[in-house]
Design an enzyme around this catalytic site. Structure first.
Site, short mmCIF file in Angstrom:
data_model
loop_
_atom_site.label_atom_id
_atom_site.label_comp_id
_atom_site.label_asym_id
_atom_site.label_seq_id
_atom_site.Cartn_x
_atom_site.Cartn_y
_atom_site.Cartn_z
N SER A 40 0.84 -1.20 0.00
CA SER A 40 0.00 0.00 0.00
C SER A 40 0.88 1.25 0.00
O SER A 40 2.00 1.23 0.48
CB SER A 40 -0.91 0.01 1.23
OG SER A 40 -1.77 -1.11 1.23
N GLY A 41 0.34 2.33 -0.54
CA GLY A 41 1.08 3.58 -0.59
C GLY A 41 1.38 4.00 -2.01
O GLY A 41 1.12 3.27 -2.97
N SER A 42 1.95 5.18 -2.17
CA SER A 42 2.15 5.76 -3.49
C SER A 42 3.08 4.93 -4.37
O SER A 42 2.80 4.72 -5.56
CB SER A 42 2.68 7.19 -3.36
OG SER A 42 3.91 7.21 -2.64
N ASP A 96 6.39 -3.85 -1.65
CA ASP A 96 5.81 -2.79 -0.82
C ASP A 96 6.76 -1.59 -0.78
O ASP A 96 7.92 -1.69 -1.19
CB ASP A 96 5.58 -3.33 0.60
CG ASP A 96 4.36 -2.73 1.27
OD1 ASP A 96 3.97 -1.61 0.89
OD2 ASP A 96 3.81 -3.37 2.18
N GLY A 111 3.95 2.39 7.57
CA GLY A 111 2.70 2.68 8.23
C GLY A 111 2.24 4.11 8.17
O GLY A 111 1.31 4.50 8.87
N GLU A 119 -0.10 -5.13 5.92
CA GLU A 119 1.12 -5.20 5.11
C GLU A 119 2.10 -6.19 5.72
O GLU A 119 2.68 -7.02 5.00
CB GLU A 119 1.76 -3.82 5.01
CG GLU A 119 1.03 -2.85 4.11
CD GLU A 119 1.64 -1.47 4.11
OE1 GLU A 119 1.76 -0.88 3.04
OE2 GLU A 119 2.00 -0.97 5.20
N LYS A 137 14.63 8.00 1.03
CA LYS A 137 14.11 7.21 2.15
C LYS A 137 15.22 6.49 2.92
O LYS A 137 14.96 5.91 3.98
CB LYS A 137 13.11 6.16 1.61
CG LYS A 137 11.89 6.75 0.91
CD LYS A 137 11.00 7.47 1.89
CE LYS A 137 9.77 8.05 1.18
NZ LYS A 137 8.85 7.01 0.70
#
Length: 239
Positions: A40-42, A96, A111, A119, A137
């Site tokens: 999940s996420g961009s 992910d 998160g 996840e 990151k």
């Protein structure tokens, strides 16, 4: 006639281009007849879209296991057939994103979108867990800039807060935009964000999960590979 730019138009950033670069690279790693954990996420959403293109163009037989309502919607739009965790015996690969990646240990903080519990269930169940990140990151140590999210059962939020305060941290209940009150996860729970020093990711992960009322936390000590998007290329980090 030139199109007038609107205030809410999204302008691609360098970070966006790096995310797309690693998403395309990750989509190439998926093979026919695989079961794929969909993060999940961009960045994960870009991977899902690229995987959907491959499925259509190459007529691949691939099933996805979504980790949130959002990833389910993105995958459905991309044309990826979906199955639930209890319908698949194994997950071949999970892909992910991450909010922070420790360069030396490949441990993570996830998160930011409040999906880390599902996840982690999917990512840890996969034979191979691959993380996608842009170079921004990467960090030397986890937790200095990004808080660790805890998914907390609403009944226990006050006792969890008190426990965290006794640990000399500054916990905060996550609130959202578009509604009054706390953020509620897909599972109906609350999120407490806490800044905490992380010297040993596995130890911190287990310690936070041992607090009664905490369902899961956003420290991920297990990761097989990280694809890092840089201005020149996609770098692959392995343990």
């Amino acid at each position: 006639m030139a199109r007038t730019k609107k205030a809410n138009d999204e302008v691609p950033t360098n970070s966006d281009s790096l995310k797309l670069k690693v998403a395309k690279q990750a989509a190439k790693l998926v093979k026919d007849e695989m079961v794929v954990g969909l993060g999940s996420g961009s960045t994960a959403n870009l991977f899902i879209q690229e995987l959907g293109k491959r499925i259509v163009e190459e007529e691949l037989y691939i099933y996805g296991v979504p980790t949130s309502f959002d990833s389910r919607m993105v995958a459905s739009t991309a044309g990826i057939p979906l199955i639930s965790l209890d319908q698949c015996g194994e997950i071949d690969i999970a892909v992910d994103g991450a909010d922070e990646v420790c360069k030396s240990t490949l441990s993570l903080i996830k998160g930011g979108g409040g999906c880390h519990t599902m996840e982690k269930i999917v990512d840890y169940h996969a034979k191979e867990f691959i993380v996608l990140a842009d170079e921004g990151k990467l960090v030397d140590s986890l937790g200095d800039k990004t808080p660790v999210p805890l998914e907390v059962i609403p009944f226990a939020y006050s006792t969890v807060l008190n426990k965290l305060l006794k640990m000399n941290t500054a916990p905060a209940i996550r609130t959202g935009s578009g509604k009054m009150g706390p953020v509620i996860t897909d599972s109906g729970n609350m999120i407490i964000d806490v800044f905490i020093s992380i010297d040993d990711a596995e130890e911190t992960e287990n310690m936070l999960n041992n607090i009664p009322g905490v369902l899961e936390n956003g420290v991920f000590s297990k990761c097989d590979k990280v694809l890092v998007g840089t201005s020149k290329k996609v770098e692959i980090l392995k343990k």
